[in-house]
Motif scaffolding. Structure first.
Motif, PDB file in Angstrom:
ATOM      1  N   LEU A  68       0.857  -1.186   0.000  1.00  0.00           N
ATOM      2  CA  LEU A  68       0.000   0.000   0.000  1.00  0.00           C
ATOM      3  C   LEU A  68       0.893   1.235   0.000  1.00  0.00           C
ATOM      4  CD1 LEU A  68      -2.798   1.300   0.258  1.00  0.00           C
ATOM      5  CD2 LEU A  68      -2.619   1.030   2.729  1.00  0.00           C
ATOM      6  N   VAL A  69       0.811   2.002  -1.077  1.00  0.00           N
ATOM      7  CA  VAL A  69       1.590   3.241  -1.160  1.00  0.00           C
ATOM      8  C   VAL A  69       0.673   4.380  -0.759  1.00  0.00           C
ATOM      9  CG1 VAL A  69       2.950   4.738  -2.666  1.00  0.00           C
ATOM     10  CG2 VAL A  69       2.988   2.270  -3.009  1.00  0.00           C
ATOM     11  N   VAL A  70       0.967   5.021   0.375  1.00  0.00           N
ATOM     12  CA  VAL A  70       0.077   6.083   0.850  1.00  0.00           C
ATOM     13  C   VAL A  70       0.662   7.450   0.506  1.00  0.00           C
ATOM     14  CG1 VAL A  70      -0.998   4.725   2.678  1.00  0.00           C
ATOM     15  CG2 VAL A  70       1.084   6.002   3.187  1.00  0.00           C
ATOM     16  N   HIS A  71      -0.253   8.365   0.168  1.00  0.00           N
ATOM     17  CA  HIS A  71       0.159   9.714  -0.232  1.00  0.00           C
ATOM     18  C   HIS A  71      -0.416  10.757   0.708  1.00  0.00           C
ATOM     19  CE1 HIS A  71       1.957   8.787  -4.201  1.00  0.00           C
ATOM     20  NE2 HIS A  71       1.154   7.730  -4.131  1.00  0.00           N
ATOM     21  N   ALA A  72       0.429  11.739   1.058  1.00  0.00           N
ATOM     22  CA  ALA A  72      -0.052  12.847   1.881  1.00  0.00           C
ATOM     23  C   ALA A  72      -0.506  14.004   0.979  1.00  0.00           C
ATOM     24  CB  ALA A  72       1.067  13.322   2.802  1.00  0.00           C
ATOM     25  N   ASP A  73       0.119  14.108  -0.172  1.00  0.00           N
ATOM     26  CA  ASP A  73      -0.100  15.253  -1.059  1.00  0.00           C
ATOM     27  C   ASP A  73      -1.164  14.882  -2.116  1.00  0.00           C
ATOM     28  OD1 ASP A  73       0.099  17.250  -2.925  1.00  0.00           O
ATOM     29  OD2 ASP A  73       2.173  16.800  -3.518  1.00  0.00           O
ATOM     30  N   PRO A  74      -2.305  15.590  -2.145  1.00  0.00           N
ATOM     31  CA  PRO A  74      -3.362  15.232  -3.098  1.00  0.00           C
ATOM     32  C   PRO A  74      -2.888  15.270  -4.560  1.00  0.00           C
ATOM     33  CG  PRO A  74      -4.177  16.810  -1.475  1.00  0.00           C
ATOM     34  CD  PRO A  74      -2.706  16.688  -1.251  1.00  0.00           C
ATOM     35  N   ALA A  75      -1.975  16.215  -4.884  1.00  0.00           N
ATOM     36  CA  ALA A  75      -1.486  16.293  -6.274  1.00  0.00           C
ATOM     37  C   ALA A  75      -0.683  15.037  -6.610  1.00  0.00           C
ATOM     38  CB  ALA A  75      -0.629  17.541  -6.455  1.00  0.00           C
ATOM     39  N   ALA A  76       0.124  14.591  -5.658  1.00  0.00           N
ATOM     40  CA  ALA A  76       0.924  13.371  -5.890  1.00  0.00           C
ATOM     41  C   ALA A  76       0.008  12.157  -6.011  1.00  0.00           C
ATOM     42  CB  ALA A  76       1.927  13.182  -4.753  1.00  0.00           C
ATOM     43  N   LEU A  77      -1.077  12.153  -5.241  1.00  0.00           N
ATOM     44  CA  LEU A  77      -2.023  11.030  -5.332  1.00  0.00           C
ATOM     45  C   LEU A  77      -2.671  10.997  -6.718  1.00  0.00           C
ATOM     46  CD1 LEU A  77      -3.529   8.687  -3.932  1.00  0.00           C
ATOM     47  CD2 LEU A  77      -5.230  10.349  -3.161  1.00  0.00           C
ATOM     48  N   ASP A  78      -3.022  12.196  -7.220  1.00  0.00           N
ATOM     49  CA  ASP A  78      -3.606  12.256  -8.574  1.00  0.00           C
ATOM     50  C   ASP A  78      -2.634  11.697  -9.611  1.00  0.00           C
ATOM     51  OD1 ASP A  78      -5.995  13.210  -7.858  1.00  0.00           O
ATOM     52  OD2 ASP A  78      -5.596  15.311  -8.372  1.00  0.00           O
ATOM     53  N   ALA A  79      -1.375  12.105  -9.491  1.00  0.00           N
ATOM     54  CA  ALA A  79      -0.358  11.619 -10.447  1.00  0.00           C
ATOM     55  C   ALA A  79      -0.237  10.099 -10.324  1.00  0.00           C
ATOM     56  CB  ALA A  79       0.981  12.297 -10.171  1.00  0.00           C
ATOM     57  N   ALA A 139      -6.751   2.285  -6.715  1.00  0.00           N
ATOM     58  CA  ALA A 139      -6.639   3.528  -5.937  1.00  0.00           C
ATOM     59  C   ALA A 139      -7.609   3.453  -4.765  1.00  0.00           C
ATOM     60  CB  ALA A 139      -6.965   4.718  -6.836  1.00  0.00           C
ATOM     61  N   LEU A 140      -7.156   3.846  -3.568  1.00  0.00           N
ATOM     62  CA  LEU A 140      -7.991   3.800  -2.366  1.00  0.00           C
ATOM     63  C   LEU A 140      -8.157   5.192  -1.774  1.00  0.00           C
ATOM     64  CD1 LEU A 140      -6.590   0.740  -0.312  1.00  0.00           C
ATOM     65  CD2 LEU A 140      -8.213   0.716  -2.190  1.00  0.00           C
ATOM     66  N   THR A 141      -9.318   5.443  -1.190  1.00  0.00           N
ATOM     67  CA  THR A 141      -9.510   6.672  -0.421  1.00  0.00           C
ATOM     68  C   THR A 141      -8.787   6.513   0.916  1.00  0.00           C
ATOM     69  OG1 THR A 141     -11.458   5.791   0.675  1.00  0.00           O
ATOM     70  CG2 THR A 141     -11.826   6.965  -1.415  1.00  0.00           C
ATOM     71  N   ARG A 142      -8.754   7.623   1.677  1.00  0.00           N
ATOM     72  CA  ARG A 142      -8.115   7.563   2.991  1.00  0.00           C
ATOM     73  C   ARG A 142      -8.766   6.482   3.876  1.00  0.00           C
ATOM     74  NH1 ARG A 142      -8.250  10.722   8.179  1.00  0.00           N
ATOM     75  NH2 ARG A 142     -10.467  10.565   7.811  1.00  0.00           N
ATOM     76  N   ASP A 143     -10.113   6.457   3.883  1.00  0.00           N
ATOM     77  CA  ASP A 143     -10.793   5.480   4.740  1.00  0.00           C
ATOM     78  C   ASP A 143     -10.533   4.047   4.275  1.00  0.00           C
ATOM     79  OD1 ASP A 143     -11.696   7.500   6.255  1.00  0.00           O
ATOM     80  OD2 ASP A 143     -13.762   7.488   5.485  1.00  0.00           O
ATOM     81  N   GLU A 144     -10.478   3.880   2.967  1.00  0.00           N
ATOM     82  CA  GLU A 144     -10.178   2.526   2.446  1.00  0.00           C
ATOM     83  C   GLU A 144      -8.752   2.103   2.827  1.00  0.00           C
ATOM     84  OE1 GLU A 144     -13.114   2.409  -1.499  1.00  0.00           O
ATOM     85  OE2 GLU A 144     -11.141   3.361  -1.647  1.00  0.00           O
ATOM     86  N   ALA A 149      -3.921  11.420   2.135  1.00  0.00           N
ATOM     87  CA  ALA A 149      -4.933  11.808   1.138  1.00  0.00           C
ATOM     88  C   ALA A 149      -5.566  10.554   0.522  1.00  0.00           C
ATOM     89  CB  ALA A 149      -4.277  12.647   0.051  1.00  0.00           C
ATOM     90  N   GLY A 150      -4.817   9.473   0.492  1.00  0.00           N
ATOM     91  CA  GLY A 150      -5.303   8.220  -0.105  1.00  0.00           C
ATOM     92  C   GLY A 150      -4.110   7.367  -0.458  1.00  0.00           C
ATOM     93  N   GLY A 151      -4.355   6.319  -1.247  1.00  0.00           N
ATOM     94  CA  GLY A 151      -3.229   5.442  -1.556  1.00  0.00           C
ATOM     95  C   GLY A 151      -3.490   4.544  -2.741  1.00  0.00           C
ATOM     96  N   ARG A 195       0.668  -5.147   8.443  1.00  0.00           N
ATOM     97  CA  ARG A 195       0.798  -6.500   7.865  1.00  0.00           C
ATOM     98  C   ARG A 195       1.099  -6.353   6.384  1.00  0.00           C
ATOM     99  NH1 ARG A 195       1.082 -10.906   9.709  1.00  0.00           N
ATOM    100  NH2 ARG A 195       1.299 -10.737  11.924  1.00  0.00           N
ATOM    101  N   ILE A 196       0.405  -5.376   5.758  1.00  0.00           N
ATOM    102  CA  ILE A 196       0.702  -5.071   4.352  1.00  0.00           C
ATOM    103  C   ILE A 196       1.996  -4.252   4.338  1.00  0.00           C
ATOM    104  CG2 ILE A 196      -0.138  -3.760   2.343  1.00  0.00           C
ATOM    105  CD1 ILE A 196      -2.940  -4.165   3.240  1.00  0.00           C
ATOM    106  N   SER A 197       2.826  -4.400   3.299  1.00  0.00           N
ATOM    107  CA  SER A 197       3.988  -3.518   3.174  1.00  0.00           C
ATOM    108  C   SER A 197       3.475  -2.119   2.846  1.00  0.00           C
ATOM    109  CB  SER A 197       4.913  -3.991   2.058  1.00  0.00           C
ATOM    110  OG  SER A 197       5.367  -5.299   2.325  1.00  0.00           O
ATOM    111  N   VAL A 198       4.009  -1.128   3.544  1.00  0.00           N
ATOM    112  CA  VAL A 198       3.524   0.241   3.366  1.00  0.00           C
ATOM    113  C   VAL A 198       4.664   1.107   2.847  1.00  0.00           C
ATOM    114  CG1 VAL A 198       2.755   2.297   4.634  1.00  0.00           C
ATOM    115  CG2 VAL A 198       1.763   0.062   5.179  1.00  0.00           C
ATOM    116  N   THR A 199       4.352   1.967   1.883  1.00  0.00           N
ATOM    117  CA  THR A 199       5.299   2.996   1.467  1.00  0.00           C
ATOM    118  C   THR A 199       4.670   4.352   1.739  1.00  0.00           C
ATOM    119  OG1 THR A 199       6.215   1.636  -0.308  1.00  0.00           O
ATOM    120  CG2 THR A 199       6.553   4.002  -0.494  1.00  0.00           C
TER     121      THR A 199
END
Ligand code: FAD
Length: 417
Positions: free
Chosen positions: A138-149, A166-171, A187-189, A292-296
């Motif tokens: 799961l690659v999580v993004h803090a920056d909404p622009a980076a998440l869009d990219a 693509a997942l929302t923050r809650d997902e 922002a999501g992941g 448990r999932i690998s996180v970036t």
């Protein structure tokens, strides 16, 4: 054929494994006292087959001032009086455009998918105990622009065979509840269920064991510093070490960040430069508090992988030369970031800090196969941030080309000059 592999990191061992299985008489030589004692020792443990996009992307130009000045930046560039550093930096900047980044992603995906099958196959066939898990990533993004990219990249990668969502923050939180501590930053992941994780050092030990036994009979020479590659009449004849010359019909260079130094006297100047990184290996003290999932964490470029009873944390890409020492401000930053992300995962009394030098090319493409000038000198270098992920695919390619067979994947952008 007598094949000599220089380097007992994950790339050298993978190449040796396929060469031995092809029936060659293989010797593996390394200056250290055993396998995986340099960059392959305590890396992030991520077998990141789908998440291969290079560091050199169009967003770099915007981030560059921070890389040069910000103490807490995930990438650090400290200019030195080192022409190799400047030349690498210029080539890196030249690669920071969408066309090159997309082409690199396509080429790396081809190699990583090959590697995925071969890595899983070797672990099963040889019974390698290396804390291997189909962990997902799961690659999580803090920056909404980076998440869009990143979402746009999912479309490109899907068309190339990656299974990503693509997942929302809650997902993100329901996929990995231990992220609750940093939920406010997210922002999501992007979730990639098919990614694996394993301990690279143990994978290397397993390959060594497999090669020593059975009918592979590979000869390991440790504590042997390769000082010079010997070439006569347009062919390599072997390698000079302190203990004498080891002759061979073909030589494979897989010495990670140390490769450039040995190739230069032959007039070969691959664009290799060390990118220093750090890792921690935290004994997990509260199971539910560690992922448990690998996180970036994409904006901080920090990766987290559950390996056995530990949590591996890895990050930082510092362009500071061949210097494996700890910069304490960088180590401190990694500890703070890991603590902020998963505060209850460990008791923070044992950190097992480590540094390693990623053997990086400016584009992130490794360099594989025979050199033009010396056709029996083969390269298996430049795997940068993805050496564990790409080692088995690269080893297969190198072994096939050495045997005169066609490579199992298209080689555009991957061959040696
Ligand atoms: C912090 C960090 C995190 C990482 N995370 C990941 C990850 O999660 N997933 C992933 O896929 N990759 C990751 N990587 C990258 C990966 O670890 C490297 O790409 C990989 O280990 C490179 O393997 P190698 O065999 O080419 O080099 P090395 O493992 O460095 O091996 C080279 C070998 O050559 C030997 N050698 C060098 N010079 C000589 C000489 N003159 N004579 C004899 N022997 C010599 C060395 O002793 C060494 O054993 C990470 C790297 C770092 C630093």
């Amino acid at each position: 054929m007598k094949a000599l592999v220089l380097g007992a990191g994950v790339t050298g061992l993978a190449a040796a494994y396929f060469l031995a299985r092809d029936g060659h008489a293989v010797t593996v030589l390394d200056r250290r006292s055993g396998v995986a004692l340099e960059s392959s020792h305590a890396n992030g443990g991520q077998l990141s087959y789908s998440y291969v996009a290079p560091l050199a992307d169009p967003g770099v130009i915007r981030k560059l001032p921070g890389w040069l000045t910000d103490r807490d930046s995930p990438v650090r560039f400290r200019p030195r009086l080192d022409p190799a550093q400047w030349a690498w930096g210029m080539r890196f900047l030249a690669a920071c455009n969408a066309r090159t980044a997309d082409a690199t992603t396509r080429r790396l995906l081809r190699l990583s998918f090959l590697s995925r099958d071969l890595t899983r196959d070797a672990i099963e066939r040889e019974g390698i105990a290396c804390d291997f898990r189909r962990a997902g990533k799961l690659v999580v993004h803090a920056d909404p622009a980076a998440l869009d990219a990143a979402r746009r990249l999912v479309d490109l990668q899907r068309s190339l065979g990656s299974e990503q969502r693509a997942l929302t923050r809650d997902e993100c939180l329901s996929a990995e509840p231990s992220l609750a501590g940093i939920a406010h930053r997210l922002a999501g992941g992007i979730l990639t269920p098919g990614e694996d994780a394993a301990e690279c050092r143990l994978f290397c030990a397993g390959l060594e064991q497999a090669m020593r036994g059975g009918n592979l009979g590979v000869d390991f020479r440790f504590g042997a510093d390769a000082r010079q590659i010997l070439a006569v009449g347009g062919r390599v004849i072997g390698v000079a070490t302190e203990a004498g010359v080891i002759e061979a019909d073909a030589v494979v260079v897989a010495m990670g960040a140390g490769s450039a130094r040995l190739l230069a006297p032959l007039g070969l100047r691959p664009p290799l430069y060390p990118l220093k990184g750090y890792s921690l290996t935290l004994p997990v003290t509260e199971d539910a508090a560690a992922p448990r999932i690998s996180v970036t964490d994409a904006s901080r470029k920090v990766v987290y992988a559950r390996l056995g009873k530990t949590l591996r944390v890895a990050g930082m890409a510092d362009l500071v030369g061949h210097d494996p020492r700890f910069d304490l401000s960088r180590l401190d930053l990694l500890v703070r970031q890991a603590h902020e992300a998963f505060p209850r995962a460990t008791d923070w009394r044992t950190l097992n800090p480590w540094t390693g030098l990623r053997p990086a090319t400016p584009t992130a493409l490794p360099i594989l196969g025979p050199t033009r000038a010396l056709p029996n000198l083969h390269l298996d270098i430049g795997h940068g941030a993805l050496g564990f992920t790409l080692a088995m695919g690269s080893g297969r390619v190198v072994a096939d080309l050495l045997a005169g067979r066609a490579a199992p994947i298209a080689m555009d952008g991957l061959g040696a000059a």
